[in-house]
Design a protein around this motif. Structure first.
Motif, short mmCIF file in Angstrom:
data_model
loop_
_atom_site.label_atom_id
_atom_site.label_comp_id
_atom_site.label_asym_id
_atom_site.label_seq_id
_atom_site.Cartn_x
_atom_site.Cartn_y
_atom_site.Cartn_z
N SER A 171 0.90 -1.18 -0.03
CA SER A 171 0.00 -0.08 0.04
C SER A 171 0.94 1.06 0.03
CB SER A 171 -0.63 0.08 1.19
OG SER A 171 -1.71 -1.15 1.23
N TYR A 172 0.45 2.35 -0.73
CA TYR A 172 1.01 3.46 -0.86
C TYR A 172 0.08 4.59 -0.59
CZ TYR A 172 4.36 0.63 -3.41
OH TYR A 172 5.42 -0.17 -3.85
N ASN B 227 -4.06 10.26 11.37
CA ASN B 227 -4.68 9.37 12.77
C ASN B 227 -4.66 7.94 12.41
OD1 ASN B 227 -5.20 12.05 13.53
ND2 ASN B 227 -7.24 12.06 12.70
N ASP B 228 -3.52 7.31 11.83
CA ASP B 228 -3.35 6.08 11.76
C ASP B 228 -4.22 5.30 11.02
OD1 ASP B 228 -0.87 5.75 13.31
OD2 ASP B 228 -1.92 5.66 15.06
N SER C 137 3.90 4.01 3.42
CA SER C 137 3.78 2.68 2.53
C SER C 137 3.95 1.49 3.58
CB SER C 137 4.94 2.37 1.69
OG SER C 137 4.89 1.48 1.08
N PHE C 138 3.24 0.38 3.29
CA PHE C 138 3.03 -0.71 4.10
C PHE C 138 2.99 -1.87 3.17
CE2 PHE C 138 1.15 -3.91 6.78
CZ PHE C 138 1.87 -3.84 8.02
N GLU D 235 -0.64 -2.59 10.18
CA GLU D 235 -1.22 -2.16 9.01
C GLU D 235 -2.20 -0.96 9.48
OE1 GLU D 235 -3.13 -3.69 4.90
OE2 GLU D 235 -3.16 -5.06 6.75
N PRO D 236 -2.49 0.04 8.68
CA PRO D 236 -3.08 1.08 9.03
C PRO D 236 -4.59 0.54 8.86
CG PRO D 236 -1.26 2.14 8.11
CD PRO D 236 -0.98 0.47 7.90
#
Length: 171
Positions: free
Chosen positions: A64-65, A70-71, A111-112, A143-144
């Motif tokens: 993810s990008y 707020n997370d 990014s995650f 992960e957000p």
């Protein structure tokens, strides 16, 4: 006398295929940059190099990008999930359709990465060697969540592999 013919097609996933997919992801990131001022050119190049290697060696599950506030992922964040093409039918969309004008005040670029099961079959030493050849080091984290929902909208494919893009949409 009866004669029969069969044919089969096999395709090897190469670095060229990985680059073809990765350049579409980089193009999406350039469009986010054009509308929102980030990520930087250098960051986009690094993300592109990373995803090429993840695809090439078959370690990508999801990446993810985008922007996080707020997370939580907010518009215009993009999520890409790797898949094998099933049944020989492949869709290969053009990148784009990034929504301009989202409110990003106090949001940060983020990014995650989630590795797939192939990654976890490697030894720790093999994982370290792979990570040393990437353009940057990722930190571990959670992960957000998503502020809104994901809308699957694009598929980029080459060489029997694809990544499916989903875009964060606000309610």
């Amino acid at each position: 006398m009866t004669t029969s013919y069969t044919s089969s097609e096999s395709q090897s996933f190469t670095i060229t295929h990985a680059k073809k997919i990765a350049v579409k992801v980089a193009t999406d990131l350039k469009r986010i940059q054009r509308f929102y001022g980030q990520p930087s050119d250098r960051t986009i190049v690094d993300y592109e190099k990373e995803i090429i290697q993840l695809l090439r060696f078959g370690y990508l599950k999801k990446i993810s990008y985008g922007l996080k506030k707020n997370d939580q992922w907010i518009e215009p964040s993009l999520h890409f999930e790797a898949e094998d093409i099933r049944g020989g039918i492949s869709v290969d969309d053009d990148p784009g359709h990034i929504k301009p004008g989202s409110t990003i005040y106090s949001a940060n670029l983020h990014s995650f990465l989630i590795y797939n099961s192939n990654w976890w079959t490697l030894t720790e030493d093999e994982r370290k060697i792979f990570e040393r050849n990437l353009p940057f080091t990722r930190k571990k984290g959670e992960e957000p969540s998503i502020n809104g929902y994901l809308s699957q909208d694009k598929t980029y494919s080459a060489g029997g592999k694809s990544i499916v893009r989903s875009t964060v949409k606000s309610f």
